[in-house]
Design a protein around this motif. Structure first.
Motif, PDB file in Angstrom:
ATOM      1  N   THR A 116     -12.229   3.851   9.971  1.00 37.51           N
ATOM      2  CA  THR A 116     -11.668   2.736   9.192  1.00 37.51           C
ATOM      3  C   THR A 116     -10.491   3.277   8.389  1.00 37.51           C
ATOM      4  O   THR A 116     -10.629   4.270   7.678  1.00 37.51           O
ATOM      5  N   TRP A 117      -9.370   2.605   8.528  1.00 39.57           N
ATOM      6  CA  TRP A 117      -8.126   3.109   7.949  1.00 39.57           C
ATOM      7  C   TRP A 117      -7.363   1.926   7.356  1.00 39.57           C
ATOM      8  O   TRP A 117      -7.311   0.862   7.951  1.00 39.57           O
ATOM      9  N   GLY A 118      -6.755   2.136   6.198  1.00 41.51           N
ATOM     10  CA  GLY A 118      -6.014   1.054   5.546  1.00 41.51           C
ATOM     11  C   GLY A 118      -4.828   0.589   6.378  1.00 41.51           C
ATOM     12  O   GLY A 118      -4.113   1.393   6.981  1.00 41.51           O
ATOM     13  N   GLU A 119      -4.618  -0.722   6.384  1.00 40.46           N
ATOM     14  CA  GLU A 119      -3.533  -1.327   7.142  1.00 40.46           C
ATOM     15  C   GLU A 119      -2.167  -0.812   6.669  1.00 40.46           C
ATOM     16  O   GLU A 119      -1.260  -0.587   7.460  1.00 40.46           O
ATOM     17  N   VAL A 120      -2.064  -0.589   5.360  1.00 37.55           N
ATOM     18  CA  VAL A 120      -0.795  -0.145   4.769  1.00 37.55           C
ATOM     19  C   VAL A 120      -0.327   1.169   5.384  1.00 37.55           C
ATOM     20  O   VAL A 120       0.869   1.402   5.570  1.00 37.55           O
ATOM     21  N   ASP A 121      -1.269   2.029   5.716  1.00 36.74           N
ATOM     22  CA  ASP A 121      -0.925   3.373   6.200  1.00 36.74           C
ATOM     23  C   ASP A 121      -1.182   3.525   7.695  1.00 36.74           C
ATOM     24  O   ASP A 121      -1.365   4.647   8.181  1.00 36.74           O
ATOM     25  N   ARG A 122      -1.191   2.420   8.442  1.00 36.61           N
ATOM     26  CA  ARG A 122      -1.619   2.485   9.836  1.00 36.61           C
ATOM     27  C   ARG A 122      -0.748   3.396  10.697  1.00 36.61           C
ATOM     28  O   ARG A 122      -1.179   3.870  11.734  1.00 36.61           O
ATOM     29  N   THR A 123       0.506   3.637  10.295  1.00 32.46           N
ATOM     30  CA  THR A 123       1.391   4.467  11.122  1.00 32.46           C
ATOM     31  C   THR A 123       1.158   5.967  10.904  1.00 32.46           C
ATOM     32  O   THR A 123       1.750   6.793  11.615  1.00 32.46           O
ATOM     33  N   LEU A 124       0.286   6.317   9.967  1.00 30.81           N
ATOM     34  CA  LEU A 124       0.041   7.737   9.698  1.00 30.81           C
ATOM     35  C   LEU A 124      -1.077   8.266  10.577  1.00 30.81           C
ATOM     36  O   LEU A 124      -2.175   7.715  10.580  1.00 30.81           O
ATOM     37  N   GLN A 125      -0.821   9.331  11.285  1.00 29.15           N
ATOM     38  CA  GLN A 125      -1.840   9.918  12.154  1.00 29.15           C
ATOM     39  C   GLN A 125      -2.945  10.585  11.325  1.00 29.15           C
ATOM     40  O   GLN A 125      -4.098  10.653  11.731  1.00 29.15           O
ATOM     41  N   ALA A 126      -2.575  11.092  10.176  1.00 28.01           N
ATOM     42  CA  ALA A 126      -3.542  11.781   9.303  1.00 28.01           C
ATOM     43  C   ALA A 126      -2.927  11.890   7.917  1.00 28.01           C
ATOM     44  O   ALA A 126      -1.701  11.763   7.756  1.00 28.01           O
ATOM     45  N   VAL A 127      -3.768  12.100   6.929  1.00 28.33           N
ATOM     46  CA  VAL A 127      -3.279  12.368   5.567  1.00 28.33           C
ATOM     47  C   VAL A 127      -4.028  13.577   5.039  1.00 28.33           C
ATOM     48  O   VAL A 127      -5.259  13.648   5.133  1.00 28.33           O
ATOM     49  N   THR A 128      -3.275  14.540   4.514  1.00 30.80           N
ATOM     50  CA  THR A 128      -3.901  15.701   3.871  1.00 30.80           C
ATOM     51  C   THR A 128      -3.610  15.625   2.383  1.00 30.80           C
ATOM     52  O   THR A 128      -2.449  15.609   1.976  1.00 30.80           O
ATOM     53  N   SER A 129      -4.648  15.550   1.580  1.00 28.45           N
ATOM     54  CA  SER A 129      -4.431  15.508   0.127  1.00 28.45           C
ATOM     55  C   SER A 129      -4.680  16.895  -0.449  1.00 28.45           C
ATOM     56  O   SER A 129      -5.608  17.589  -0.057  1.00 28.45           O
TER      57      SER A 129
ATOM     58  N   PRO B 146       4.255  -1.275 -16.707  1.00 26.16           N
ATOM     59  CA  PRO B 146       2.957  -1.950 -16.869  1.00 26.16           C
ATOM     60  C   PRO B 146       1.880  -1.230 -16.062  1.00 26.16           C
ATOM     61  O   PRO B 146       1.963  -1.144 -14.840  1.00 26.16           O
ATOM     62  N   LEU B 147       0.886  -0.691 -16.734  1.00 27.87           N
ATOM     63  CA  LEU B 147      -0.105   0.128 -16.031  1.00 27.87           C
ATOM     64  C   LEU B 147      -1.180  -0.695 -15.329  1.00 27.87           C
ATOM     65  O   LEU B 147      -1.712  -0.287 -14.309  1.00 27.87           O
ATOM     66  N   ARG B 148      -1.483  -1.869 -15.876  1.00 27.37           N
ATOM     67  CA  ARG B 148      -2.566  -2.648 -15.274  1.00 27.37           C
ATOM     68  C   ARG B 148      -2.147  -3.139 -13.898  1.00 27.37           C
ATOM     69  O   ARG B 148      -1.130  -3.808 -13.743  1.00 27.37           O
ATOM     70  N   GLY B 149      -2.937  -2.753 -12.912  1.00 28.53           N
ATOM     71  CA  GLY B 149      -2.656  -3.196 -11.544  1.00 28.53           C
ATOM     72  C   GLY B 149      -1.438  -2.543 -10.913  1.00 28.53           C
ATOM     73  O   GLY B 149      -0.988  -2.971  -9.844  1.00 28.53           O
ATOM     74  N   LEU B 150      -0.921  -1.498 -11.540  1.00 26.78           N
ATOM     75  CA  LEU B 150       0.326  -0.899 -11.044  1.00 26.78           C
ATOM     76  C   LEU B 150       0.141  -0.288  -9.667  1.00 26.78           C
ATOM     77  O   LEU B 150       0.996  -0.415  -8.786  1.00 26.78           O
ATOM     78  N   HIS B 151      -0.980   0.388  -9.471  1.00 27.93           N
ATOM     79  CA  HIS B 151      -1.230   1.046  -8.184  1.00 27.93           C
ATOM     80  C   HIS B 151      -1.208   0.023  -7.052  1.00 27.93           C
ATOM     81  O   HIS B 151      -0.504   0.188  -6.046  1.00 27.93           O
ATOM     82  N   ARG B 152      -1.982  -1.048  -7.233  1.00 26.03           N
ATOM     83  CA  ARG B 152      -2.052  -2.071  -6.183  1.00 26.03           C
ATOM     84  C   ARG B 152      -0.680  -2.695  -5.946  1.00 26.03           C
ATOM     85  O   ARG B 152      -0.234  -2.882  -4.827  1.00 26.03           O
ATOM     86  N   LEU B 153       0.026  -2.938  -7.046  1.00 29.31           N
ATOM     87  CA  LEU B 153       1.361  -3.547  -6.965  1.00 29.31           C
ATOM     88  C   LEU B 153       2.306  -2.677  -6.145  1.00 29.31           C
ATOM     89  O   LEU B 153       3.019  -3.158  -5.259  1.00 29.31           O
ATOM     90  N   LEU B 154       2.290  -1.395  -6.413  1.00 26.59           N
ATOM     91  CA  LEU B 154       3.235  -0.495  -5.739  1.00 26.59           C
ATOM     92  C   LEU B 154       2.810  -0.197  -4.305  1.00 26.59           C
ATOM     93  O   LEU B 154       3.646   0.087  -3.455  1.00 26.59           O
ATOM     94  N   ARG B 155       1.516  -0.259  -4.034  1.00 30.32           N
ATOM     95  CA  ARG B 155       1.057  -0.028  -2.659  1.00 30.32           C
ATOM     96  C   ARG B 155       1.453  -1.211  -1.782  1.00 30.32           C
ATOM     97  O   ARG B 155       1.839  -1.054  -0.638  1.00 30.32           O
ATOM     98  N   GLU B 156       1.347  -2.407  -2.353  1.00 32.54           N
ATOM     99  CA  GLU B 156       1.663  -3.598  -1.565  1.00 32.54           C
ATOM    100  C   GLU B 156       3.165  -3.767  -1.421  1.00 32.54           C
ATOM    101  O   GLU B 156       3.650  -4.237  -0.393  1.00 32.54           O
TER     102      GLU B 156
END
Lengths: 213, 223
Positions: A116-129, B146-156
């Motif tokens: 299961t992988w997030g739609e936002v990052d679907r183009t990434l083959q892998a992620v290393t943190s 604005p910190l509230r919801g910032l992560h979700r905002l920037l990811r989307e």
């Protein structure tokens, strides 16, 4: 004897406190007051410009998630060998686990195959943190995107499969602290379908030796 | 027996030194951030009048950086956080003395997540907005994040436009290399004033050299 102990403790405290790294020199021609503490040598750098790495905390112990098949493990060990041959020392130790790992900070290094992988990052083959403190890496986790990508070991069965060992070589490079590079390198950002790119190049070896002698 | 007693004392000394070092490893980041914010708030007081108009170009290139940093303040307002920078006097095209925001109307700040990277890339935020003076002209007005919801905002939407103040000024927050986890600590690695022709700025290493520590902010998302 007592005074020696007091001095020893005092010096110990001074050493413990004086940990701010030294920045590099400024450059009058470029109107810069300071610069990075070190040359990057292809590594991720911290706020002082120091290379982040495992330093002498080798080999790196990495847990393999419960979903790791034999094929995956064989490719992974082959990939690890490529880096170890390049630097002439053991860099990784793998341990199988029944757990399901994530990239959440748990102070254990892990590799997991994610269905299961997030739609936002679907183009990434892998992620290393990577996580570090000062310039010492403290945790590394790889997640492989098995939802949107298919992989092959020896021969592909279709034209849109990724060579697994090449992918692991790249991601293990990130675990060592290497960032993406341009030019001839296993660390170039894009790994095309079907492409085999599993041997660290001269540039990669030189970079690795910069930090792991 | 005496030798054993001395040995115990030596071990105790080493343990204490090591304990100090490693306890800092666990708590340094939080303390460092809190103390730096406090230091900045208390260090900047009174009138500041950085008139750099008579400096040689070489001295000016250092002087403006010192002036910027001397006006640093961390501003927290509810769930928003921002930074002010020091203003200083420069000459405009007509030769008149003006505050820097008048000649360089754009302000940009870059922050990088502290202590974390994804696939070799450190999460980065770039703020771009107008350079506006505070009411007393001593500092710039902060670009509030604005910190509230910032992560979700920037990811989307990695590039967000936010309205600021009551004049309808807008500024943008742009993010790169953000993933599922939101990094709590962010370090300022660059700030600049610019116009269409010129940019006056300083990078993270210069900031560290002037502040004598890293400028790291706590961006914990409020629950």
């Amino acid at each position: 004897m007592r005074s020696k102990l007091v001095w020893g403790l005092f010096i110990g405290i001074l050493v413990a406190c004086d940990r701010l790294p030294k920045l590099g020199p400024g450059n009058e021609g470029q109107n810069k007051l300071a610069s990075a503490a070190e040359e990057d040598c292809g590594f991720v750098q911290n706020s002082f410009g120091q290379r982040v790495s495992w330093k002498q905390s080798l080999p790196i112990k990495i847990f393999l998630g419960s979903e790791f098949t034999t094929d995956y493990e064989t490719s992974l060990r082959e990939a690890a060998k490529k880096w170890e041959e390049a630097v002439g020392r053991t860099l990784f130790v793998f341990e199988r686990s029944n757990q399901v790992f994530t990239t959440a900070r748990d102070y254990r290094n892990s590799i997991s195959i994610s269905q299961t992988w997030g739609e936002v990052d679907r183009t990434l083959q892998a992620v290393t943190s990577l996580t570090w403190y000062n310039s010492q890496l403290t945790e590394a986790d790889i997640r492989i995107n098995a939802q949107y990508f298919s992989f092959y070991v020896d021969k592909p069965s279709s034209t849109n499969e990724v060579h697994l060992t090449s992918l692991f070589v790249h991601e293990l490079g990130h675990i060592l602290g290497l960032k993406h590079l341009t030019g001839v390198s296993v660390m170039t950002e894009i790994l095309d379908y079907l492409l085999k790119r599993e041997l660290p190049t001269e540039q990669d070896r030189a970079h690795l030796k910069c930090e792991y002698n | 027996m005496k030798k054993f007693k001395h040995f115990k004392l030596i071990v105790l000394a080493l343990v204490l030194s090591g304990g100090l070092y490693y306890s800092d490893l666990l708590f340094l980041q939080k303390r460092q951030v809190a103390s730096l914010e406090g230091t900045i708030r208390s260090a900047v007081s009174g009138d500041r009048n950085f008139d750099l108009t008579e400096l040689s170009s070489k001295d000016f290139m250092r002087g403006f950086k010192v002036a910027m940093v001397s006006g640093l303040q961390v501003v927290r307002d509810g769930h928003e956080v921002g930074l002010t920078w020091g203003q200083f006097l420069v000459r405009n095209q007509s030769g008149a003395k003006v505050y820097v925001c008048e000649k360089y109307p754009h302000l940009e700040m870059t922050l990088k997540a502290e202590g974390v990277a994804y696939s070799g890339n450190i999460p980065t935020i770039v703020l771009r907005g107008p350079c506006l003076s505070s009411d007393d002209g001593q500092r710039t007005r902060p670009l509030m994040i604005p910190l509230r919801g910032l992560h979700r905002l920037l990811r989307e939407n990695p590039k967000n436009i936010i309205k600021m103040g009551d004049r309808g000024d807008t500024y943008s927050i742009e993010a790169q290399s953000l993933y599922d986890e939101w990094p709590q600590y962010w370090t300022v690695v660059g700030a600049s004033f610019s116009n269409d022709i010129e940019t006056l700025g300083l990078d993270g290493f210069e900031l560290i050299s002037l502040l004598d520590q890293v400028l790291t902010l706590d961006f914990a998302e409020p629950q």
